[in-house]
Design a protein around this motif. Structure first.
Motif, PDB file in Angstrom:
ATOM      1  N   LEU A  45     -57.890   8.125  -8.974  1.00 49.33           N
ATOM      2  CA  LEU A  45     -58.303   6.873  -9.611  1.00 49.33           C
ATOM      3  C   LEU A  45     -57.909   6.854 -11.084  1.00 49.33           C
ATOM      4  O   LEU A  45     -57.382   5.854 -11.583  1.00 49.33           O
ATOM      5  N   ILE A  46     -58.144   7.948 -11.770  1.00 50.76           N
ATOM      6  CA  ILE A  46     -57.793   8.029 -13.192  1.00 50.76           C
ATOM      7  C   ILE A  46     -56.291   7.881 -13.395  1.00 50.76           C
ATOM      8  O   ILE A  46     -55.832   7.142 -14.274  1.00 50.76           O
ATOM      9  N   VAL A  47     -55.516   8.565 -12.565  1.00 49.99           N
ATOM     10  CA  VAL A  47     -54.054   8.472 -12.670  1.00 49.99           C
ATOM     11  C   VAL A  47     -53.592   7.032 -12.420  1.00 49.99           C
ATOM     12  O   VAL A  47     -52.746   6.503 -13.147  1.00 49.99           O
ATOM     13  N   LEU A  48     -54.163   6.381 -11.412  1.00 46.32           N
ATOM     14  CA  LEU A  48     -53.773   5.004 -11.112  1.00 46.32           C
ATOM     15  C   LEU A  48     -54.146   4.044 -12.247  1.00 46.32           C
ATOM     16  O   LEU A  48     -53.368   3.155 -12.594  1.00 46.32           O
ATOM     17  N   VAL A  49     -55.331   4.211 -12.826  1.00 44.76           N
ATOM     18  CA  VAL A  49     -55.741   3.354 -13.941  1.00 44.76           C
ATOM     19  C   VAL A  49     -54.805   3.550 -15.122  1.00 44.76           C
ATOM     20  O   VAL A  49     -54.387   2.576 -15.772  1.00 44.76           O
ATOM     21  N   VAL A  50     -54.453   4.792 -15.403  1.00 52.47           N
ATOM     22  CA  VAL A  50     -53.529   5.066 -16.517  1.00 52.47           C
ATOM     23  C   VAL A  50     -52.160   4.452 -16.240  1.00 52.47           C
ATOM     24  O   VAL A  50     -51.553   3.821 -17.110  1.00 52.47           O
ATOM     25  N   LEU A  51     -51.647   4.617 -15.012  1.00 51.85           N
ATOM     26  CA  LEU A  51     -50.343   4.048 -14.673  1.00 51.85           C
ATOM     27  C   LEU A  51     -50.336   2.524 -14.783  1.00 51.85           C
ATOM     28  O   LEU A  51     -49.416   1.940 -15.349  1.00 51.85           O
ATOM     29  N   VAL A  52     -51.365   1.889 -14.249  1.00 50.56           N
ATOM     30  CA  VAL A  52     -51.441   0.431 -14.339  1.00 50.56           C
ATOM     31  C   VAL A  52     -51.597   0.007 -15.792  1.00 50.56           C
ATOM     32  O   VAL A  52     -51.000  -0.980 -16.228  1.00 50.56           O
ATOM     33  N   GLY A  53     -52.382   0.775 -16.569  1.00 50.16           N
ATOM     34  CA  GLY A  53     -52.550   0.478 -17.986  1.00 50.16           C
ATOM     35  C   GLY A  53     -51.256   0.592 -18.774  1.00 50.16           C
ATOM     36  O   GLY A  53     -51.019  -0.172 -19.707  1.00 50.16           O
ATOM     37  N   ILE A  54     -50.407   1.534 -18.391  1.00 58.72           N
ATOM     38  CA  ILE A  54     -49.110   1.673 -19.053  1.00 58.72           C
ATOM     39  C   ILE A  54     -48.200   0.511 -18.685  1.00 58.72           C
ATOM     40  O   ILE A  54     -47.520  -0.057 -19.540  1.00 58.72           O
ATOM     41  N   MET A  55     -48.201   0.134 -17.416  1.00 62.67           N
ATOM     42  CA  MET A  55     -47.329  -0.943 -16.955  1.00 62.67           C
ATOM     43  C   MET A  55     -47.826  -2.321 -17.401  1.00 62.67           C
ATOM     44  O   MET A  55     -47.028  -3.210 -17.667  1.00 62.67           O
ATOM     45  N   GLN A  56     -49.142  -2.498 -17.459  1.00 61.75           N
ATOM     46  CA  GLN A  56     -49.749  -3.767 -17.865  1.00 61.75           C
ATOM     47  C   GLN A  56     -50.860  -3.471 -18.877  1.00 61.75           C
ATOM     48  O   GLN A  56     -52.026  -3.326 -18.499  1.00 61.75           O
ATOM     49  N   PRO A  57     -50.549  -3.379 -20.159  1.00 58.45           N
ATOM     50  CA  PRO A  57     -51.557  -3.011 -21.160  1.00 58.45           C
ATOM     51  C   PRO A  57     -52.779  -3.927 -21.187  1.00 58.45           C
ATOM     52  O   PRO A  57     -53.865  -3.490 -21.559  1.00 58.45           O
ATOM     53  N   VAL A  58     -52.625  -5.177 -20.772  1.00 55.91           N
ATOM     54  CA  VAL A  58     -53.764  -6.097 -20.751  1.00 55.91           C
ATOM     55  C   VAL A  58     -54.844  -5.607 -19.782  1.00 55.91           C
ATOM     56  O   VAL A  58     -56.023  -5.945 -19.927  1.00 55.91           O
ATOM     57  N   PHE A  59     -54.470  -4.784 -18.817  1.00 61.95           N
ATOM     58  CA  PHE A  59     -55.424  -4.263 -17.836  1.00 61.95           C
ATOM     59  C   PHE A  59     -56.515  -3.433 -18.504  1.00 61.95           C
ATOM     60  O   PHE A  59     -57.665  -3.450 -18.063  1.00 61.95           O
ATOM     61  N   LEU A  60     -56.195  -2.723 -19.562  1.00 66.13           N
ATOM     62  CA  LEU A  60     -57.151  -1.836 -20.215  1.00 66.13           C
ATOM     63  C   LEU A  60     -57.996  -2.527 -21.286  1.00 66.13           C
ATOM     64  O   LEU A  60     -58.826  -1.882 -21.925  1.00 66.13           O
ATOM     65  N   GLN A  61     -57.809  -3.826 -21.473  1.00 65.20           N
ATOM     66  CA  GLN A  61     -58.635  -4.545 -22.430  1.00 65.20           C
ATOM     67  C   GLN A  61     -60.062  -4.661 -21.888  1.00 65.20           C
ATOM     68  O   GLN A  61     -60.266  -4.823 -20.677  1.00 65.20           O
ATOM     69  N   ALA A  69     -62.246  -7.014 -21.785  1.00 63.39           N
ATOM     70  CA  ALA A  69     -62.544  -8.230 -21.003  1.00 63.39           C
ATOM     71  C   ALA A  69     -62.044  -8.083 -19.569  1.00 63.39           C
ATOM     72  O   ALA A  69     -62.733  -8.480 -18.620  1.00 63.39           O
ATOM     73  N   THR A  70     -60.870  -7.508 -19.402  1.00 62.83           N
ATOM     74  CA  THR A  70     -60.320  -7.315 -18.058  1.00 62.83           C
ATOM     75  C   THR A  70     -61.147  -6.309 -17.276  1.00 62.83           C
ATOM     76  O   THR A  70     -61.447  -6.522 -16.096  1.00 62.83           O
ATOM     77  N   LEU A  71     -61.525  -5.215 -17.915  1.00 60.88           N
ATOM     78  CA  LEU A  71     -62.326  -4.193 -17.232  1.00 60.88           C
ATOM     79  C   LEU A  71     -63.708  -4.717 -16.864  1.00 60.88           C
ATOM     80  O   LEU A  71     -64.226  -4.407 -15.786  1.00 60.88           O
ATOM     81  N   LEU A  72     -64.307  -5.537 -17.733  1.00 61.25           N
ATOM     82  CA  LEU A  72     -65.604  -6.142 -17.408  1.00 61.25           C
ATOM     83  C   LEU A  72     -65.481  -7.123 -16.241  1.00 61.25           C
ATOM     84  O   LEU A  72     -66.354  -7.175 -15.371  1.00 61.25           O
ATOM     85  N   GLN A  73     -64.405  -7.893 -16.219  1.00 63.48           N
ATOM     86  CA  GLN A  73     -64.189  -8.818 -15.109  1.00 63.48           C
ATOM     87  C   GLN A  73     -63.981  -8.047 -13.805  1.00 63.48           C
ATOM     88  O   GLN A  73     -64.499  -8.429 -12.754  1.00 63.48           O
ATOM     89  N   LEU A  74     -63.244  -6.965 -13.866  1.00 64.85           N
ATOM     90  CA  LEU A  74     -63.028  -6.117 -12.688  1.00 64.85           C
ATOM     91  C   LEU A  74     -64.345  -5.544 -12.185  1.00 64.85           C
ATOM     92  O   LEU A  74     -64.617  -5.560 -10.979  1.00 64.85           O
TER      93      LEU A  74
END
Length: 155
Positions: free
Chosen positions: A22-38, A40-45
């Motif tokens: 899970l951590i690796v996937l979150v980091v990979l998605v965060g690298i590919m789409q930096p808005v994912f780690l904001q 607001a996005t994490l709270l919506q998720l």
């Protein structure tokens, strides 16, 4: 990799592998789409998955006890229909009504499994069909929209 398995032990590695994945996937998605780690996005998720997390937690206890519950998604559907149809008249009582019907459905499934010796797989599958059908009939097989006055209960 073999040295890593020997150092930590296969059981310990197996225990932590889902979290590491899970951590690796979150980091990979965060690298590919930096808005994912904001935030607001994490709270919506977190908001979008909270109900699923609660349902999964409940089913986890059932599975740990050696049973299985195939009616959970149907009960969630029926509960949402009940709340949507009654929240205008009952207010917060709509939630109590949905909870009570859920308890009754669980009690009936439990009685079928324990007293009638019907395997939990069959008992909950049958109850799921009854609950799903009930939700369809009550909703008139349509989406139920909440008026602005009813949306006040969402917060």
């Amino acid at each position: 990799m073999s040295a890593l398995v020997d150092k930590f032990g296969a059981d310990r590695l197996r225990q932590w592998l889902p979290l590491a994945t899970l951590i690796v996937l979150v980091v990979l998605v965060g690298i590919m789409q930096p808005v994912f780690l904001q935030p607001a996005t994490l709270l919506q998720l977190a908001s979008d998955t909270a109900v699923l997390f609660i349902l999964a937690t409940g089913v986890t206890f059932v599975i740990m006890l050696g049973g299985i519950d195939l009616s959970i998604q149907s009960m969630a559907s029926l509960a949402s229909v009940i709340v949507a149809l009654t929240v205008a008249r009952l207010g917060y009582g709509a939630f109590a009504l949905a909870l009570g019907i859920g308890v009754l459905a669980g009690l009936l499934s439990g009685l079928a499994h324990v007293r009638l010796k019907i395997p939990s797989f069959i008992a909950t599958l049958a109850m799921g069909g009854v609950l799903y059908s009930s939700a369809l009939v009550l909703s008139g097989e349509r989406s139920i929209t909440l008026a602005d006055a009813e949306r006040v209960y969402q917060t």
